[in-house]
Design a protein around this motif. Sequence first.
Motif, PDB file in Angstrom:
ATOM      1  N   ASP A 103       0.816  -1.217   0.000  1.00 54.95           N
ATOM      2  CA  ASP A 103       0.000   0.000   0.000  1.00 54.95           C
ATOM      3  C   ASP A 103       0.845   1.260   0.000  1.00 54.95           C
ATOM      4  N   ALA A 104       2.081   1.146   0.443  1.00 55.82           N
ATOM      5  CA  ALA A 104       2.970   2.309   0.491  1.00 55.82           C
ATOM      6  C   ALA A 104       4.407   1.823   0.521  1.00 55.82           C
ATOM      7  N   LEU A 105       5.336   2.735   0.257  1.00 54.95           N
ATOM      8  CA  LEU A 105       6.749   2.365   0.267  1.00 54.95           C
ATOM      9  C   LEU A 105       7.474   3.102   1.381  1.00 54.95           C
ATOM     10  N   LEU A 106       8.428   2.418   1.980  1.00 55.31           N
ATOM     11  CA  LEU A 106       9.329   3.062   2.923  1.00 55.31           C
ATOM     12  C   LEU A 106      10.711   2.968   2.280  1.00 55.31           C
ATOM     13  N   HIS A 107      11.242   4.120   1.929  1.00 55.20           N
ATOM     14  CA  HIS A 107      12.472   4.158   1.144  1.00 55.20           C
ATOM     15  C   HIS A 107      13.645   4.496   2.066  1.00 55.20           C
ATOM     16  N   VAL A 108      14.493   3.513   2.305  1.00 60.18           N
ATOM     17  CA  VAL A 108      15.643   3.735   3.196  1.00 60.18           C
ATOM     18  C   VAL A 108      16.820   4.272   2.375  1.00 60.18           C
ATOM     19  N   VAL A 109      17.357   5.402   2.820  1.00 60.68           N
ATOM     20  CA  VAL A 109      18.478   6.023   2.126  1.00 60.68           C
ATOM     21  C   VAL A 109      19.674   6.053   3.070  1.00 60.68           C
ATOM     22  N   ARG A 110      20.803   5.561   2.609  1.00 63.33           N
ATOM     23  CA  ARG A 110      21.973   5.493   3.485  1.00 63.33           C
ATOM     24  C   ARG A 110      22.628   6.855   3.641  1.00 63.33           C
ATOM     25  N   ALA A 111      22.668   7.332   4.907  1.00 66.40           N
ATOM     26  CA  ALA A 111      23.390   8.568   5.193  1.00 66.40           C
ATOM     27  C   ALA A 111      24.411   8.325   6.298  1.00 66.40           C
ATOM     28  N   PHE A 112      24.580   7.042   6.698  1.00 70.14           N
ATOM     29  CA  PHE A 112      25.551   6.747   7.764  1.00 70.14           C
ATOM     30  C   PHE A 112      26.905   6.421   7.144  1.00 70.14           C
ATOM     31  N   PRO A 113      28.003   6.839   7.806  1.00 69.57           N
ATOM     32  CA  PRO A 113      29.329   6.584   7.218  1.00 69.57           C
ATOM     33  C   PRO A 113      29.727   5.093   7.297  1.00 69.57           C
ATOM     34  N   ASN A 114      30.121   4.590   8.456  1.00 71.74           N
ATOM     35  CA  ASN A 114      30.493   3.185   8.659  1.00 71.74           C
ATOM     36  C   ASN A 114      31.408   2.589   7.589  1.00 71.74           C
ATOM     37  N   PRO A 115      32.700   2.817   7.720  1.00 69.27           N
ATOM     38  CA  PRO A 115      33.674   2.308   6.740  1.00 69.27           C
ATOM     39  C   PRO A 115      33.695   0.783   6.663  1.00 69.27           C
ATOM     40  N   SER A 116      33.182   0.098   7.689  1.00 61.61           N
ATOM     41  CA  SER A 116      33.225  -1.358   7.636  1.00 61.61           C
ATOM     42  C   SER A 116      32.120  -1.929   6.748  1.00 61.61           C
ATOM     43  N   VAL A 117      31.203  -1.062   6.302  1.00 66.74           N
ATOM     44  CA  VAL A 117      30.171  -1.501   5.361  1.00 66.74           C
ATOM     45  C   VAL A 117      30.399  -0.770   4.046  1.00 66.74           C
TER      46      VAL A 117
END
Length: 366
Positions: free
Chosen positions: A96-110
């Motif tokens: 019924d709807a979308l939840l759009h996750v956008v990466r704004a976290f740094p985390n060099p291990s990922v």
Amino acid sequence: MEIGIVGLPKSGKTTVFNALSRGSADISPFSASTAKPNLGVAKVPDPRLKILVDIFNPRRTVPAEVRYIDFPGTPEGLTRSQGITGEFLNLLQRTDALLHVVRAFPNPSVPHVEGNVDPHRDLVSMDMELAFADLAILERRVERLGSELKSAKASEREAKQREHAILDRIKGELGREMPIREQQLSAEGAKLLENFQFLTAKPMLIVWNIGEEDVPQAAELEEKLRGQYARPGVEVAALCGKLEMELAEMEEGEEAEFRKAMGPGESGLSRGIRLSYALLGLISFFTVGPDEVKAWTIPCNTPAVRAAGKIHSDIERGFIRAEVISFDDMARCGSLAEARKKGLLRLEGKTYQVQDGDVITFLFNV
Ligand SMILES: Nc1nc2c(ncn2[C@@H]2O[C@H](COP(=O)(O)OP(=O)(O)O)[C@@H](O)[C@H]2O)c(=O)[nH]1
Ligand SMILES: [Mg+2]
């Protein structure tokens, strides 16, 4: 009601899903995509419930719920894949709807699939993928209608021509990067769209997944992002998925203590759920009593008789009247007896449009 979680690989979709649904689906910085989507339920936080519980002292309290689906990532990253197709598209279309996750976290291990963290770029690129999926369907349909028109009987001709014209226009605007939800559609166009399940027509909550160190500025950032990205049918929440997931895994008391230490204001998690509920155009009405205080979910503009059907089809069928009091009046009166004395309990008929927060007793006869 179901919300599909989308986003580029490693943007934190499963992390956010776990936080929202207090689940424990597999996350890992390098894992290959799992084949199955994760399904979970979030309880919608609603401070009104606690006030009703204080008044009625029920044996059970049942909050409203929203369901979430977390889709397995496309292994190569959507930017390099053939886009959203097949089973993935089918599942997404049914939400019924979308939840759009956008990466704004740094985390060099990922490691980021694109090499560096750039949330705006990722947001645009995922939005394009959604648009491509819709465009592919529109193109096929327009083409098909075009060839059907050549051999159409006179009686079918006009309808097909109109559909062709409407879809072709929608396609054109979408090609100019105007999502369907933002397009001005005629009543006929809107009706026609009900036969499709276009992704860019769905309401969308953008979750800006920030790093732990940015949490103190979350509210400020969210305000700025809302100015930039919010539109009719699009909302923005800035939260740290990892932190929210860790908090959601704690015992209730421990979680409350940590949240208190993080400062006042609504938690990212609670905001995320509440915003997705509102985005779907959903409201809650309450039923109350010594057994149970319960929040029921309905779309806004639902007539009382259909709201009754949410509880039981017998109550809908045998509907006589609804005894209604607004939440604010209920909270002020402190008991149904007092509300009755003050004349604040209204009797409403089948067509009464239930309002958010209404406390309702249905009178019925079967
Ligand atoms: N530092 C940090 N890491 C995060 C955050 N959200 C997700 N991650 C990490 O990013 C990796 C990928 O997360 P996952 O939820 O599996 O991403 P998905 O591929 O979009 O489902 C995991 O190692 C998470 O721990 C965050 O807010 N901060
Ligand atoms: Mg995942």
